[in-house]
Design a protein around this motif. Structure first.
Motif, PDB file in Angstrom:
ATOM      1  N   CYS A 291       0.878  -1.182   0.000  1.00  0.00           N
ATOM      2  CA  CYS A 291       0.000   0.000   0.000  1.00  0.00           C
ATOM      3  C   CYS A 291       0.908   1.221   0.000  1.00  0.00           C
ATOM      4  O   CYS A 291       1.023   1.922   1.001  1.00  0.00           O
ATOM      5  CB  CYS A 291      -0.914  -0.011   1.216  1.00  0.00           C
ATOM      6  N   LEU A 292       1.600   1.421  -1.108  1.00  0.00           N
ATOM      7  CA  LEU A 292       2.659   2.425  -1.188  1.00  0.00           C
ATOM      8  C   LEU A 292       2.387   3.460  -2.263  1.00  0.00           C
ATOM      9  O   LEU A 292       1.815   3.142  -3.300  1.00  0.00           O
ATOM     10  CB  LEU A 292       3.992   1.741  -1.544  1.00  0.00           C
ATOM     11  N   PRO A 293       2.850   4.692  -2.039  1.00  0.00           N
ATOM     12  CA  PRO A 293       2.785   5.674  -3.119  1.00  0.00           C
ATOM     13  C   PRO A 293       3.848   5.342  -4.168  1.00  0.00           C
ATOM     14  O   PRO A 293       4.857   4.696  -3.857  1.00  0.00           O
ATOM     15  CB  PRO A 293       3.097   6.992  -2.413  1.00  0.00           C
ATOM     16  N   GLY A 294       3.631   5.750  -5.376  1.00  0.00           N
ATOM     17  CA  GLY A 294       4.614   5.516  -6.435  1.00  0.00           C
ATOM     18  C   GLY A 294       5.666   6.616  -6.440  1.00  0.00           C
ATOM     19  O   GLY A 294       5.534   7.605  -7.147  1.00  0.00           O
ATOM     20  N   THR A 295       6.711   6.450  -5.633  1.00  0.00           N
ATOM     21  CA  THR A 295       7.780   7.450  -5.548  1.00  0.00           C
ATOM     22  C   THR A 295       9.133   6.782  -5.738  1.00  0.00           C
ATOM     23  O   THR A 295       9.239   5.548  -5.690  1.00  0.00           O
ATOM     24  CB  THR A 295       7.773   8.149  -4.172  1.00  0.00           C
ATOM     25  N   ASP A 296      10.159   7.580  -5.903  1.00  0.00           N
ATOM     26  CA  ASP A 296      11.510   7.029  -5.994  1.00  0.00           C
ATOM     27  C   ASP A 296      11.881   6.261  -4.724  1.00  0.00           C
ATOM     28  O   ASP A 296      12.577   5.256  -4.780  1.00  0.00           O
ATOM     29  CB  ASP A 296      12.530   8.141  -6.236  1.00  0.00           C
ATOM     30  N   ALA A 297      11.394   6.733  -3.583  1.00  0.00           N
ATOM     31  CA  ALA A 297      11.717   6.092  -2.304  1.00  0.00           C
ATOM     32  C   ALA A 297      11.090   4.704  -2.177  1.00  0.00           C
ATOM     33  O   ALA A 297      11.597   3.860  -1.446  1.00  0.00           O
ATOM     34  CB  ALA A 297      11.268   6.977  -1.152  1.00  0.00           C
ATOM     35  N   THR A 298       9.988   4.454  -2.871  1.00  0.00           N
ATOM     36  CA  THR A 298       9.308   3.156  -2.757  1.00  0.00           C
ATOM     37  C   THR A 298       9.567   2.231  -3.943  1.00  0.00           C
ATOM     38  O   THR A 298       9.163   1.072  -3.914  1.00  0.00           O
ATOM     39  CB  THR A 298       7.789   3.345  -2.604  1.00  0.00           C
TER      40      THR A 298
END
Length: 95
Positions: free
Chosen positions: A55-62
């Motif tokens: 359940c993660l946002p689509g970012t560079d960190a994830t």
């Protein structure tokens, strides 16, 4: 887990699931969580999981949260659910 993950966890808990939450930082543990850890414990918790719900946002960190090394830690019978804006096609193509 953020808001989306916590709402998903509440529903799964209501269906009888034991929820282990993984968050970037520790906060007050919601009642639906049996346990709560930070990302530092992810690799220790993955082998225990029957179901992993992203359940993660689509970012560079994830983008590499669940990389090939971490996927290999899962039980062969584990179910991976993608409930986020994270782009799994990128993961599958890159890895």
């Amino acid at each position: 887990m953020g808001n989306i993950g916590t709402e998903f966890a509440k529903r799964m808990h209501a269906l009888g699931s034991e929820i282990v939450g993984i968050r970037r930082t520790l906060r007050d543990k919601p009642d639906c969580y049996a346990e709560q850890y930070t990302m530092d414990s992810l690799e220790q918790e993955l082998p225990k999981a029957d179901v992993v719900a992203l359940c993660l946002p689509g970012t560079d960190a994830t983008a590499q949260v669940l990389n090939a090394r971490r996927l290999a830690l899962l039980k062969s019978s584990a179910v991976l659910m993608q409930n986020s804006r994270l782009i799994m096609q990128h993961f599958l193509l890159v890895n």
